[in-house]
Design a protein around this motif. Structure first.
Motif, PDB file in Angstrom:
ATOM      1  N   UNK A   1      -5.467   0.122  33.328  1.00 53.10           N
ATOM      2  CA  UNK A   1      -4.039   0.461  33.330  1.00 53.10           C
ATOM      3  C   UNK A   1      -3.330   0.035  32.046  1.00 53.10           C
ATOM      4  N   UNK A   2      -3.684  -1.141  31.507  1.00 54.31           N
ATOM      5  CA  UNK A   2      -3.039  -1.596  30.273  1.00 54.31           C
ATOM      6  C   UNK A   2      -3.345  -0.641  29.119  1.00 54.31           C
TER       7      UNK A   2
ATOM      8  N   UNK B   1      -1.927   4.278  25.595  1.00 56.02           N
ATOM      9  CA  UNK B   1      -2.156   5.686  25.268  1.00 56.02           C
ATOM     10  C   UNK B   1      -0.931   6.520  25.611  1.00 56.02           C
ATOM     11  N   UNK B   2      -0.313   6.238  26.762  1.00 56.02           N
ATOM     12  CA  UNK B   2       0.875   6.999  27.182  1.00 56.02           C
ATOM     13  C   UNK B   2       2.010   6.827  26.183  1.00 56.02           C
ATOM     14  N   UNK B   3       2.201   5.616  25.683  1.00 55.99           N
ATOM     15  CA  UNK B   3       3.259   5.404  24.688  1.00 55.99           C
ATOM     16  C   UNK B   3       2.970   6.219  23.426  1.00 55.99           C
ATOM     17  N   UNK B   4       1.712   6.237  23.030  1.00 53.28           N
ATOM     18  CA  UNK B   4       1.317   6.995  21.843  1.00 53.28           C
ATOM     19  C   UNK B   4       1.558   8.490  22.034  1.00 53.28           C
TER      20      UNK B   4
ATOM     21  N   UNK C   1      -4.915   4.074  39.615  1.00 55.25           N
ATOM     22  CA  UNK C   1      -4.306   2.905  38.972  1.00 55.25           C
ATOM     23  C   UNK C   1      -3.744   3.262  37.604  1.00 55.25           C
ATOM     24  N   UNK C   2      -4.482   4.034  36.832  1.00 56.44           N
ATOM     25  CA  UNK C   2      -3.994   4.433  35.514  1.00 56.44           C
ATOM     26  C   UNK C   2      -2.825   5.411  35.642  1.00 56.44           C
ATOM     27  N   UNK C   3      -2.872   6.289  36.639  1.00 51.00           N
ATOM     28  CA  UNK C   3      -1.766   7.219  36.848  1.00 51.00           C
ATOM     29  C   UNK C   3      -0.483   6.465  37.199  1.00 51.00           C
ATOM     30  N   UNK C   4      -0.579   5.484  38.084  1.00 46.56           N
ATOM     31  CA  UNK C   4       0.592   4.680  38.423  1.00 46.56           C
ATOM     32  C   UNK C   4       1.148   3.977  37.201  1.00 46.56           C
ATOM     33  N   UNK C   5       0.268   3.555  36.293  1.00 47.32           N
ATOM     34  CA  UNK C   5       0.696   2.805  35.120  1.00 47.32           C
ATOM     35  C   UNK C   5       1.475   3.659  34.125  1.00 47.32           C
ATOM     36  N   UNK C   6       1.260   4.975  34.128  1.00 45.48           N
ATOM     37  CA  UNK C   6       1.859   5.817  33.089  1.00 45.48           C
ATOM     38  C   UNK C   6       2.902   6.806  33.602  1.00 45.48           C
TER      39      UNK C   6
ATOM     40  N   UNK D   1      -2.351   9.833  44.515  1.00 41.96           N
ATOM     41  CA  UNK D   1      -1.237   8.943  44.830  1.00 41.96           C
ATOM     42  C   UNK D   1      -0.356   9.513  45.936  1.00 41.96           C
ATOM     43  N   UNK D   2      -0.086   8.675  46.936  1.00 40.08           N
ATOM     44  CA  UNK D   2       0.788   9.110  48.027  1.00 40.08           C
ATOM     45  C   UNK D   2       2.262   8.964  47.678  1.00 40.08           C
ATOM     46  N   UNK D   3       2.597   8.002  46.834  1.00 31.38           N
ATOM     47  CA  UNK D   3       4.012   7.694  46.582  1.00 31.38           C
ATOM     48  C   UNK D   3       4.603   8.410  45.392  1.00 31.38           C
ATOM     49  N   UNK D   4       3.867   9.308  44.750  1.00 30.38           N
ATOM     50  CA  UNK D   4       4.365   9.995  43.553  1.00 30.38           C
ATOM     51  C   UNK D   4       5.146  11.231  43.974  1.00 30.38           C
ATOM     52  N   UNK D   5       6.429  11.046  44.276  1.00 31.35           N
ATOM     53  CA  UNK D   5       7.261  12.148  44.739  1.00 31.35           C
ATOM     54  C   UNK D   5       7.498  13.163  43.630  1.00 31.35           C
TER      55      UNK D   5
END
Length: 724
Positions: free
Chosen positions: A416-417, A422-425, A442-447, A465-469
């Motif tokens: 995730x870190x 990568x997401x910031x880049x 886990x990586x999807x939640x992080x970004x 992910x269940x909580x990604x509305x």
């Protein structure tokens, strides 16, 4: 821009039509050139309305009102013929997006940009009011952005305050969300310049915060809020709050004048540098696309094609053309030239690719893949990388694509870190238009938040992910069902195929909420089918043979005819061996978390007969995927693994949205919006967006069964569990 269609005229008066700019219920707007080469926007009214005397009178009034306004921040009327068989008007062409499109695609404007925008629009409204008119429809869609400042358009419902045509009691005219309270209540005789001030306040709040101050619900609800509720100004910079609150006062007399607004805001931004770089780049690309259009000589034909209507008009140059009109044409050319200057600064970041047959190079847009290529989910990540590469090659081989894709691959290693870095880049790289991935939850939640703030479309392949509305994360598109749907195929198999009476549900605490949710979902499904369920929990720290032996014995002691395990592959293999040793012969089910070759290797013969619910298919067993399977084997020398075909579909889903928009409009927010309008039918599934929190609906849940040391694909669960 879109190509002209067969029924479109080749010419309107002295204007040669070259492209379609838009269409609506009232007519079509074309991009056109005069014989002298000037670019204009020509609005032509549909024949159905042209025959309506009342509509023709309103159009005539629009021409009259637009012609009365003189301001550098109002798109000027250049020419018109409201008496023609098909009434039309021509205005200056501005190659930039509307404010609505810009905010939807790139998010709120910086504070300095909002101040400059507000000052110039206040100046424009000053000219409108100075001409004795009220605009009545000040909204983001009626403001175009150019490199030297905004331009106000559309005087279709502008009127003098004393005009009785639109002052009937109870008549609401305008766009809900940007109407004044007096407009919302139909208090027509009270609608004056202060009404435009209120609408300008709504527009600036939207530009600064990215949300409408009175919400986006139904028109009736928005109108009620406009009249009775205070505006939502969360996200508006503190330096603008006081002024906008004054503009949004419920009583017209409490609002500032447009002169006061201009004085309060002047000094923010500056011509040529008032917009953020992302929008300047967009205008540059659109300007470049316009400049690349053929000249009038290249598009001229002798005479008029059969069946093509023409509208009589001036010859070029028109007799009696005023110096002002010639200056206006020069200003329009200046807008395009300013965009061309920006092209030299920003174009080329995305590059160009050779067109089929060696023609004009096509714009190249960057698509990024973020995947786990070296970590624990490396097999899935590598499969997705290969599927994406095949899809990019397939798309770039199309002759009708209009653009090309360039692929960048980024390995987050399942960390995730690292995923956040990568997401910031990628979020900061304006060349990147969309991201496929990441591989893991886990990586999807992080970004998710990072990509949402950047309005960068994130299209996941294997994330559940269940909580990604879909409402909260508007740039997120999940192309597989969420984990909460995995109980469906398990329940179907237990009820239709096994016809279970007593099922033991084993919650593996090592899997956290996922396991608990699966067991809860199966329990609910079996309860509604009047079956008995018994819950057991496998402690997170359980790792000895004794723990699994005791668990297996509790299953047999319960006289169960089925067991569902919601854990991973290693612990599923331990349980399989324990159940076999305990003599359990009932149905054994698990989820895709245990559907792993390591399960087969560790469980040995005890693996036979297990059934798994999964959100991916075996492309080798799907007729529609045969060309993909052949291409994969030729390219990579092996059968396509799980999730490779889904990644192929996800990539073409995004590429299709880009192609539908066209290279000049395929910006991040526009792509995200287009994905929600796309009905995609791929080799693995059909993707359609719904307004519910589930987002993209799809029939993409499958069953596998182990036999002979292999996983055998049973098919889509509804078809694989049909009884009889």
């Amino acid at each position: 821009m879109e190509p002209l269609r067969g029924a479109d005229p080749a010419r309107i008066a002295r204007y040669r039509l070259v492209r379609r700019l838009g269409t609506g219920g009232m007519g079509v707007v074309y991009l056109a050139r005069s014989a002298g080469g000037s670019l204009v926007a020509v609005k032509v009214i549909r024949a159905a309305h042209a025959g309506d005397p009342g509509f023709r009178a309103r159009f005539r009034r629009e021409v009259e009102t637009a012609g009365r306004v003189r301001s550098p921040w109002v798109v000027p009327l250049l020419d018109a013929d409201p008496e023609a068989e098909s009434p039309w008007l021509a205005t200056a062409f501005v190659p930039g997006p509307s404010l609505a499109e810009a905010v939807e695609a790139y998010g709120p404007l910086p504070g300095a940009s909002v101040r400059f925008l507000g000052a110039r629009l206040a100046q424009a409204l000053g000219a409108v009011h100075g001409a004795g008119l009220v605009h009545r429809d000040v909204k983001p869609g009626n403001v175009l952005l150019a490199v030297d400042g905004p331009r106000m358009i559309d005087f279709g419902i502008a009127r003098m305050p004393e005009d009785t045509a639109l002052t009937a009691s109870g008549m609401v005219v305008g766009s809900p969300g940007f109407l004044s309270p007096e407009q919302a209540q139909g208090r027509g005789r009270e609608i004056g310049p202060a009404s435009d001030v209120f609408s300008l306040g709504c527009l600036l709040a939207f530009a600064a915060a990215g949300v409408r101050p009175f919400g986006r619900d139904s028109a009736a609800e928005v109108l009620v809020r406009t009249v009775h509720d205070e505006p939502d100004l969360d996200g508006v910079p503190a330096s603008l709050l006081s002024l906008l609150r004054d503009c949004l006062a419920k009583e017209p007399g409490a609002r500032p004048t447009v002169t006061g607004i201009q004085t309060a805001l002047d000094g923010g931004g500056g011509a040529g540098g008032w917009l953020p770089e992302s929008l300047t780049g967009l205008i540059a690309r659109r300007s470049a696309a316009v400049l690349a259009l053929p000249a009038v000589d290249a598009t001229e034909v002798s005479g008029t094609p059969a069946g093509v209507d023409t509208v009589p008009g001036w010859e070029d140059p028109p007799r009696g053309a005023t110096r002002r009109r010639l200056l206006v044409l020069g200003t329009v050319a200046g807008v395009v030239a300013a965009g061309a200057t920006a092209v030299r600064l920003t174009a080329g970041r995305s590059g160009h690719a050779s067109a089929p047959g060696g023609g004009t190079p096509l714009p190249r847009l960057v698509l990024a893949l973020q995947a786990d290529l070296t970590g624990g989910d490396k097999p899935a990540g590598r499969a997705q990388e290969n599927g994406v590469r095949l899809a990019v090659d397939h798309f770039n081989a199309r002759a009708d694509r209009g653009l090309s894709l360039a692929l960048e691959v980024h390995d987050d290693g399942g960390s995730p870190a690292r995923a956040r870095r990568i997401a910031r880049q990628l979020a900061a790289d304006a060349r990147v238009r969309a991201v496929i991935g990441p591989t893991t939850d886990a990586c999807a939640e992080a970004v998710l938040q990072q990509y949402t703030r950047a309005l960068l479309p994130m299209v996941s392949v294997s994330v559940g992910l269940d909580g990604a509305s879909a409402r909260e994360y508007r740039a997120y598109a999940a192309t597989r069902p969420p984990d909460r749907n995995l109980p469906e195929p398990l329940v179907a198999y237990l009820v239709r195929t096994v016809r279970t009476r007593r099922t033991v549900l084993i919650d593996d605490a090592a899997e956290g909420d996922f396991s608990w949710e699966v067991c809860a979902g199966v329990a609910d499904g079996l309860r509604s089918a009047r079956r008995t369920t018994i819950r057991r929990t496998l402690a997170a720290g359980a790792d000895g043979a004794g723990d699994f032996r005791a668990l297996a014995e509790s299953v047999t002691a319960a006289e169960a005819d089925a067991v569902v395990f919601a854990g991973g592959c290693a612990r599923a293999a331990e349980l399989a061996r324990a159940l076999r040793a305990a003599g359990f012969s009932g149905a054994r089910l698990a989820t895709q978390r245990a559907l792993d070759p390591r399960f087969l290797a560790s469980a040995g013969d005890a693996a036979d007969g297990w059934v798994f619910a999964a959100a991916f298919l075996d492309p080798a067993r799907v007729t529609a995927a045969k060309p993909f399977v052949a291409a994969y084997r030729e390219r990579f020398g092996a059968a396509p693994p799980w999730y490779s075909a889904e990644a192929y579909d996800a990539t073409l889903f995004v590429a299709g949205a880009m192609a539908a928009l066209g290279a000049s409009r395929a910006e991040r927010g526009a792509i995200a919006g287009r994905l929600r309008e796309t009905d995609y039918r791929g080799i693995t599934k059909r993707l359609r967006y719904t307004s519910s929190s589930t987002g993209y609906t799809m029939r993409a849940l499958y069953l596998y069964r182990t036999a002979g040391g292999r996983f055998r694909f049973l098919g889509q669960y509804e078809e694989a569990t049909v009884t009889g």
